[in-house]
Write an enzyme that holds these catalytic residues in place. Structure first.
Site, PDB file in Angstrom:
ATOM      1  CG  ASP A  80      41.720  37.640  36.355  1.00 44.37           C
ATOM      2  OD1 ASP A  80      41.519  36.881  37.313  1.00 44.37           O
ATOM      3  OD2 ASP A  80      40.800  38.090  35.646  1.00 44.37           O
ATOM      4  CD  GLU A 138      36.075  35.867  38.344  1.00 43.10           C
ATOM      5  OE1 GLU A 138      34.836  35.765  38.309  1.00 43.10           O
ATOM      6  OE2 GLU A 138      36.653  36.940  38.603  1.00 43.10           O
ATOM      7  CD  GLU A 139      37.716  40.484  38.180  1.00 45.36           C
ATOM      8  OE1 GLU A 139      36.534  40.642  37.826  1.00 45.36           O
ATOM      9  OE2 GLU A 139      38.083  40.603  39.351  1.00 45.36           O
ATOM     10  CG  HIS A 364      35.070  45.001  40.045  1.00 44.53           C
ATOM     11  ND1 HIS A 364      34.643  44.513  38.825  1.00 44.53           N
ATOM     12  CD2 HIS A 364      35.532  43.909  40.708  1.00 44.53           C
ATOM     13  CE1 HIS A 364      34.824  43.211  38.767  1.00 44.53           C
ATOM     14  NE2 HIS A 364      35.375  42.818  39.901  1.00 44.53           N
TER      15      HIS A 364
END
Length: 392
Positions: A80, A138-139, A364
């Site tokens: 993702d 996962e995020e 990020h």
């Protein structure tokens, strides 16, 4: 160095490179990785690998059956992307406005497909099976637990799981391992304080949630500094604070949202219980009321020490003894790979990609960028640990 794996990587590198760029240009959010999943399944099917689709909505699992009976090892990659608008300027920039691969998951997915290509060529030499887990989400939500619930660790039963993360604060060419706790549980708390709104010029007629909120925020920091053993890592951060809509009216409510990071479940229990005790005492003493929610997102990622040994030895075969090291301290970031570590003996590694550790690549971040060549160490380490686990 395993020369056979090195030769196979050179054979498939251009294909892995192209896949990574394709995924990067077409990022998808958690549980929405439809095109990524199709790409993964298609590449596995081209290799003749047994494929299971739509696991936990968008997850894909490949199964390589070795030439000899034996154990089953699983290797995991996350697929993702993040809700971030990419600001980098290069040829394979995201085509999906507001979404980008800002954490390296495109590289994880492409690398694991590279592992599939390599191990599929030498499957007749393997004593057991390799499961290739391509995981969604996962995020934020966490796709590991839904995949486990849908049987990803069964049929055949998985004996160990290994994974890795391209890591921007570690120098490229190096691999970091950790025996024991490696990453924290990233839990979420929400506090709503209910007061009594009114005119800002007549504060005594109201119950003002704003100073109550301020007291709560300050008090929560003393849990870390005065209630917790200083040798036991604990983070409490208030990150979303809101109250009121104008300058001259006392609001009715105040909101505090934040995160709690811990490395074991005892500290997790302590933090949840103590935060609410503090909130209750402060809020009710001021004549207000509250709502408290504590969401346990992922557990702490605790590597099995024996599997960490296996992973460390495999990494040394790939990058050399001098380039593999033990993390001095755990990361307080979270990773839902932790769910696998709770089910079977497992271990995780960080694979470096920074040119200069004094100027790390920030995950990020809208300008997050790294070189494709770093996939080699991730892919070869995962391939090597699978071979070592099965054949030794």
């Amino acid at each position: 160095m395993n020369q056979k794996l090195n030769d196979l990587w050179e054979k498939y590198y251009k294909k892995v490179y192209d896949i990574r760029h394709q995924i990067h240009m077409n990022p998808e959010l958690g549980f929405e990785e439809y095109e990524t999943s199709k790409l993964v399944a298609s590449e596995l099917e081209k290799l003749g690998i047994e494929v299971t689709k739509n696991v936990a909505k968008t997850g894909v699992v490949g199964l390589i059956k070795g030439g000899y009976p034996g154990k089953t090892v699983a290797l995991r990659a996350d697929m993702d992307a993040l809700r971030i608008n990419e600001e980098g300027d290069y040829e394979f920039k995201s085509k999906n406005p507001g979404v980008m691969h800002a954490c390296g998951h495109d590289g994880h997915t492409a690398s694991l497909l590279g592992v599939a290509m390599m191990l599929n060529e030498i499957k007749d030499e393997l004593h057991g099976n390799v499961k290739l887990i391509f995981q969604p989400a996962e995020e934020v939500e966490g796709g590991a637990l839904p995949m486990i619930k849908e049987g990803v660790l069964e049929n055949p039963k998985v004996d160990a799981v290994f994974g890795g993360h391209l890591w921007g604060s570690i120098e490229e060419g190096k691999v970091a391992v950790k025996h024991g706790a490696m990453m924290a549980s990233p839990d979420i708390f929400t506090i709503k304080i209910h007061g009594k709104g009114g005119h800002a010029g007549v504060p005594h007629a109201s119950v003002d949630p704003v100073p109550i909120m301020a007291q709560v925020i300050t008090a929560l920091q003393t849990i870390v500094s005065r209630k917790n053993d200083p040798t036991n890592p604990l983070v409490i951060s208030c990150c979303n604070v809101h109250s009121g809509e104008c300058h001259n009216a006392i609001p009715t409510e105040a909101l505090i949202q934040g995160t709690v990071r811990t490395l074991n479940n005892d500290t997790r229990d302590f933090a949840e219980e103590t935060i609410e005790k503090f909130v209750k005492g402060i809020v009710e003493s001021q004549g207000a009321s509250y709502e408290f929610e504590f969401i346990r997102q992922f557990p702490p990622l605790v590597n099995d020490k024996n599997m960490a040994d296996v992973l460390e030895k495999a990494a040394k075969k790939v990058v050399g003894d001098e380039n593999v090291f033990e993390l001095a301290t755990p990361s307080m970031g979270g990773e839902d790979f932790a769910f696998y570590t709770e089910e079977v003996p497992s271990s995780f590694a960080f694979v470096g990609m920074a040119k200069d550790v004094e100027n790390p690549i920030l995950h990020h971040n809208a300008k997050f960028a790294w070189e494709d060549k770093n996939m080699k160490n991730l892919a070869q380490t995962l391939a090597q640990v699978a071979i070592d686990f099965l054949n030794n």
